[in-house]
Design an enzyme around this catalytic site. Structure first.
Site, PDB file in Angstrom:
ATOM      1  N   ASP A 249      -2.096 -17.998   1.660  1.00 27.34           N
ATOM      2  CA  ASP A 249      -3.187 -18.783   0.960  1.00 27.34           C
ATOM      3  C   ASP A 249      -3.714 -19.917   1.599  1.00 27.34           C
ATOM      4  O   ASP A 249      -4.763 -20.076   2.215  1.00 27.34           O
ATOM      5  CB  ASP A 249      -2.932 -19.051  -0.456  1.00 27.34           C
ATOM      6  CG  ASP A 249      -1.661 -19.810  -0.869  1.00 27.34           C
ATOM      7  OD1 ASP A 249      -0.894 -19.878   0.132  1.00 27.34           O
ATOM      8  OD2 ASP A 249      -1.634 -20.407  -1.800  1.00 27.34           O
TER       9      ASP A 249
ATOM     10  N   ASP B 222      -4.581  -7.239   5.742  1.00 25.83           N
ATOM     11  CA  ASP B 222      -5.890  -6.587   5.529  1.00 25.83           C
ATOM     12  C   ASP B 222      -6.920  -7.674   5.212  1.00 25.83           C
ATOM     13  O   ASP B 222      -8.064  -7.847   5.914  1.00 25.83           O
ATOM     14  CB  ASP B 222      -5.683  -5.959   4.299  1.00 25.83           C
ATOM     15  CG  ASP B 222      -6.777  -4.796   4.120  1.00 25.83           C
ATOM     16  OD1 ASP B 222      -7.810  -4.858   4.761  1.00 25.83           O
ATOM     17  OD2 ASP B 222      -6.779  -4.067   3.080  1.00 25.83           O
TER      18      ASP B 222
ATOM     19  N   LYS C 214       4.083 -15.259   1.422  1.00 24.90           N
ATOM     20  CA  LYS C 214       4.030 -16.122   0.285  1.00 24.90           C
ATOM     21  C   LYS C 214       5.371 -16.477  -0.130  1.00 24.90           C
ATOM     22  O   LYS C 214       5.968 -15.954  -1.306  1.00 24.90           O
ATOM     23  CB  LYS C 214       3.190 -15.911  -0.826  1.00 24.90           C
ATOM     24  CG  LYS C 214       1.609 -16.080  -0.639  1.00 24.90           C
ATOM     25  CD  LYS C 214       0.641 -15.905  -1.497  1.00 24.90           C
ATOM     26  CE  LYS C 214       0.767 -16.825  -2.798  1.00 24.90           C
ATOM     27  NZ  LYS C 214       0.456 -18.027  -2.535  1.00 24.90           N
TER      28      LYS C 214
ATOM     29  N   TYR D  43       0.757  -1.238   0.034  1.00 28.02           N
ATOM     30  CA  TYR D  43      -0.103   0.018   0.182  1.00 28.02           C
ATOM     31  C   TYR D  43       0.820   1.208   0.020  1.00 28.02           C
ATOM     32  O   TYR D  43       0.290   2.457  -0.105  1.00 28.02           O
ATOM     33  CB  TYR D  43      -1.042  -0.032   1.053  1.00 28.02           C
ATOM     34  CG  TYR D  43      -1.902  -0.984   1.303  1.00 28.02           C
ATOM     35  CD1 TYR D  43      -2.390  -1.619  -0.087  1.00 28.02           C
ATOM     36  CD2 TYR D  43      -2.564  -1.591   2.283  1.00 28.02           C
ATOM     37  CE1 TYR D  43      -3.344  -2.733  -0.166  1.00 28.02           C
ATOM     38  CE2 TYR D  43      -3.530  -2.463   2.327  1.00 28.02           C
ATOM     39  CZ  TYR D  43      -3.832  -3.103   0.979  1.00 28.02           C
ATOM     40  OH  TYR D  43      -4.969  -4.336   1.122  1.00 28.02           O
TER      41      TYR D  43
ATOM     42  N   ASP E 252      -9.990  -9.537   8.423  1.00 28.18           N
ATOM     43  CA  ASP E 252     -11.372  -9.233   8.116  1.00 28.18           C
ATOM     44  C   ASP E 252     -12.068 -10.742   8.069  1.00 28.18           C
ATOM     45  O   ASP E 252     -13.200 -10.901   8.662  1.00 28.18           O
ATOM     46  CB  ASP E 252     -11.475  -8.665   6.970  1.00 28.18           C
ATOM     47  CG  ASP E 252     -11.898  -7.143   6.780  1.00 28.18           C
ATOM     48  OD1 ASP E 252     -11.397  -6.478   7.733  1.00 28.18           O
ATOM     49  OD2 ASP E 252     -12.282  -6.671   5.870  1.00 28.18           O
TER      50      ASP E 252
END
Ligand code: NAD
Length: 369
Positions: free
Chosen positions: A225, A249, A192, A142, A253
C-alpha cells in the site's frame, strides 16, 4: 555464432500492422549492427482459428517452446466474439502462457521526455522515468484453493485464497534480481507482511535468495500500500519492483499509466531459464487488437517495437541495442513524430503506422541511437 531464433505471432486486428514495423527494426539490426535473427512467423488467435480451426495449433506451440523468444502482436476481435469461451482467440494466448510456464510478468513504465506532458502527474515527477515491475503471474490469490461462493448458515460467503510456496516466491525473486543486474541493480520487494502470513513468507524467501545468490544487488522491502503511494509520489526512486500476482496487477497498471498512451506500453512474460541460460520468453505490447482502428494503418507500433527492445535486453543480452532503439524512439518523439493516439490539443498531422516505423529506422540510421 548460431543465430538467435525469433518466432513472430502477429495475431489479429492491428497485430499484423504493428509487427510489420517491428520487422523493419529487426532487419535494420541485421543490416547495420550484424545482429541477425532467424525469424519465423506463424498464426495465433482469430487468424489461427480461421486457417487451422484452433487458436493455437500444437505445431505453433512447439515452435514457440523451441524459439529463443516469441514476439506476439495481439489477438481477438468482434468476428470471434460469439465463439464459446474455450474456443476464443484469447485461449491461444492463455495456452502459450501456460504451456511455456511464464511465471514472471514484466511491465516497464518508461516516460519519454517528449511525452511527459501526457501523464496525469507533473512533468518533473515522470520525465525520464524508467522502472520495471515484475509481477508473479501463475500463483497467488487468483489460483489458490479453496475458492468459490459457499453458503454458511443463512448467508453466502465468497472465498479466495492467497497461497504461495517457497519455490514460487524464490523463482520470481531470482528473475527480478537477474533483471536488476541488467539495469541499475536495485530491487524493491512489495507485500503486506504486516497483515498477511503469505507476505511474511514472501519477505523471508526474497531475503534468503538475495543473501545466498545476489548480495551485489541492492534489496529493499516495502508494504504494497505504501508502494502504491510512493509510485505516485516519487516513482523515480525505484528500479525493479517485484511483487505477487494481485498487488502486481494493481501496481503495474498504476505504473504504466504514469507514462500515458496504451500505444506506448511494452511487456514481457518470462519462464525458467533453459539449458542455454535464457528464460522462455514472450514479448508483447500491453494493448489489444484495437478492432476500432484495425486496417486503417494508424496504429502506434511503438509498444511492439519497445517489446522487441525488451527481448534484446532480457533474452539476447543486447542491452546496448535495446538502448539504441529506445533512444531512436525518443528522438522521433522529440522531433514531433506522433501517431494519432499521441496527438495533443495543439493538433498537427499524425504519422501512419508505417511512417512511424520508417521514422524510427531513419533515426537509427542517422545514429540518433
Ligand atoms: P485494445 O487495447 O485493443 O484497445 C483499447 C483502445 O486503445 C482502442 O480505442 C484502441 O484503438 C486503442 N489502441 C490500442 N492499441 C493502440 C495502438 N497501438 N495505437 C493506437 N491506439 C491503440 O482493447 P479492447 O478494445 O478492450 O480490446 C479489443 C480486442 O483485443 C478484444 O478482442 C480483446 O479481447 C483483445 N485484447 C487482446 C489482448 C492481447 O492480445 N494481449 C489484450 C487486450 C485486449
Amino acid at each position: 555464432m548460431p543465430k538467435f531464433t525469433l518466432l513472430i505471432l502477429p495475431g489479429d486486428g492491428i497485430g499484423p500492422e504493428v509487427m510489420a514495423e517491428v520487422r523493419k527494426v529487426i532487419d535494420w539490426l541485421g543490416r547495420r549492427r550484424g545482429l541477425a535473427f532467424d525469424v519465423q512467423e506463424d498464426l495465433v488467435g482469430g487468424a489461427a482459428i480461421d486457417a487451422q480451426g484452433v487458436p493455437l495449433a500444437d505445431a505453433t506451440l512447439a515452435k514457440a517452446q523451441e524459439a529463443d523468444a516469441v514476439l506476439l502482436g495481439a489477438v481477438g476481435g468482434p468476428k470471434w466474439d460469439g465463439l464459446p469461451f474455450a474456443q476464443k482467440p484469447e485461449r491461444g494466448l492463455l495456452r502459450l502462457r501456460k504451456e511455456m510456464d511464464l511465471y514472471a510478468n514484466l511491465r516497464p513504465a518508461q516516460c519519454f521526455e517528449a511525452l511527459a506532458d501526457f501523464s496525469s502527474l507533473k512533468r518533473e515527477v515522470v520525465a525520464g522515468l524508467d522502472i520495471l515491475i515484475v509481477r508473479e503471474l501463475t500463483s497467488g490469490i487468483y489460483f489458490g484453493e479453496p475458492r468459490g461462493i459457499f453458503t454458511e448458515g443463512n448467508e453466502r460467503v465468497g472465498i479466495n485464497t492467497q497461497r504461495y510456496t517457497e519455490s514460487e516466491i524464490a523463482r520470481v525473486a531470482r528473475t527480478a534480481f537477474e533483471l536488476a543486474r541488467r539495469r541499475r541493480n536495485r530491487v524493491c520487494s512489495m507485500e503486506k507482511a504486516n497483515v498477511m502470513e503469505s507476505g511474511v513468507l514472501w519477505r523471508e524467501v526474497v531475503t534468503a535468495v538475495h543473501a545466498r545468490d545476489y548480495p551485489d544487488v541492492d534489496l529493499t522491502h516495502m508494504y504494497a500500500d505504501n508502494g502504491a503511494m510512493q509510485l505516485t509520489r516519487r516513482p523515480k526512486q525505484f528500479d525493479v519492483i517485484v511483487t505477487d500476482n494481485l498487488f502486481g496487477d494493481l501496481l503495474s497498471d498504476l505504473a504504466a499509466m504514469l507514462t500515458g498512451s496504451l500505444g506506448m506500453l511494452p511487456s514481457a512474460s518470462l519462464g525458467a531459464p533453459g539449458a542455454n541460460g535464457r528464460p522462455t520468453a514472450l514479448y508483447e505490447p500491453v494493448h489489444g487488437s484495437a478492432p476500432d482502428i484495425a486496417g486503417r494503418g494508424i496504429a502506434n507500433p511503438v509498444a511492439s517495437i519497445l517489446s522487441f527492445a525488451m527481448a534484446l535486453r532480457y533474452s539476447f543480452d543486447a542491452g546496448d541495442e535495446a538502448d539504441r532503439i529506445e533512444r531512436a524512439v525518443g528522438a522521433v518523439l522529440a522531433a514531433g513524430g506522433r501517431t494519432a493516439d499521441l496527438m495533443g490539443p495543439e493538433g498537427g498531422t499524425p504519422l501512419s503506422t508505417a511512417a512511424m516505423g520508417d521514422a524510427i529506422v531513419a533515426a537509427l540510421d542517422a545514429g540518433a541511437g
